[in-house]
Design a protein around this motif. Structure first.
Motif, short mmCIF file in Angstrom:
data_model
loop_
_atom_site.label_atom_id
_atom_site.label_comp_id
_atom_site.label_asym_id
_atom_site.label_seq_id
_atom_site.Cartn_x
_atom_site.Cartn_y
_atom_site.Cartn_z
N UNK A 19 34.41 27.01 18.50
CA UNK A 19 34.04 27.95 19.58
C UNK A 19 33.42 27.21 20.76
N UNK A 20 32.48 26.29 20.48
CA UNK A 20 31.85 25.54 21.56
C UNK A 20 32.85 24.64 22.26
N UNK A 21 33.76 24.03 21.49
CA UNK A 21 34.77 23.18 22.10
C UNK A 21 35.66 23.97 23.06
N UNK A 22 36.07 25.15 22.64
CA UNK A 22 36.90 25.99 23.50
C UNK A 22 36.10 26.46 24.72
N UNK A 23 34.87 26.85 24.49
CA UNK A 23 34.01 27.30 25.58
C UNK A 23 33.80 26.18 26.60
N UNK A 24 33.57 24.97 26.08
CA UNK A 24 33.38 23.82 26.96
C UNK A 24 34.63 23.44 27.74
N UNK A 25 35.78 23.58 27.08
CA UNK A 25 37.04 23.21 27.73
C UNK A 25 37.48 24.23 28.78
#
Length: 127
Positions: A19-25
């Motif tokens: 989730x954080x990776x997608x949010x960051x990307x």
């Protein structure tokens, strides 16, 4: 705590990392690039995800381990969990607040993650 705890903790850390990776990307991409923190954020997510997988592995290994290896697996799991919270948490904090002083905390988490891997090595050597 038993094997279920580490599997659940790893699954939760893995879900949050995705989730954080997608949010960051996506949602944070411009902010992270402007602040020059995109690499820092990516490092936090990667290490969180690697150790999430490690926690699931430890939980699986605990299901059939020798009694004299059990404590090594447990301590390895605790070291991974606390290490991720400190390491990735400090990097996320830097990304969101810009307070670089949190970088001084990251090596504590990194050291705990290394200790976790060494404890996993020792557990694997027990019969």
């Amino acid at each position: 705590m038993n094997d279920k705890f580490f599997i659940q903790a790893g699954a939760l850390l893995g879900a949050v990392a995705v989730a954080l990776g997608a949010f960051g990307a996506h949602a944070l991409k411009a902010m992270l690039e402007t602040s020059g923190r995109a690499d820092t954020f990516e490092t936090a997510v990667k290490y969180q995800f690697y150790h999430a997988i490690g926690l699931v592995l430890i939980g699986i290994l605990l299901q059939n381990c020798a009694v004299n290896a059990e404590r090594y697996y447990h301590w390895s799991g605790y070291a991974f969990l606390v290490g991720v919270v400190i390491f990735s948490g400090s990097l996320y904090t830097i990304c969101f607040t810009g307070i670089r002083a949190f970088g001084a905390i990251a090596p504590i988490g990194g050291t705990l993650m290394i200790i976790g891997w060494v404890l996993l090595l020792l557990a694997a050597g027990k019969k």
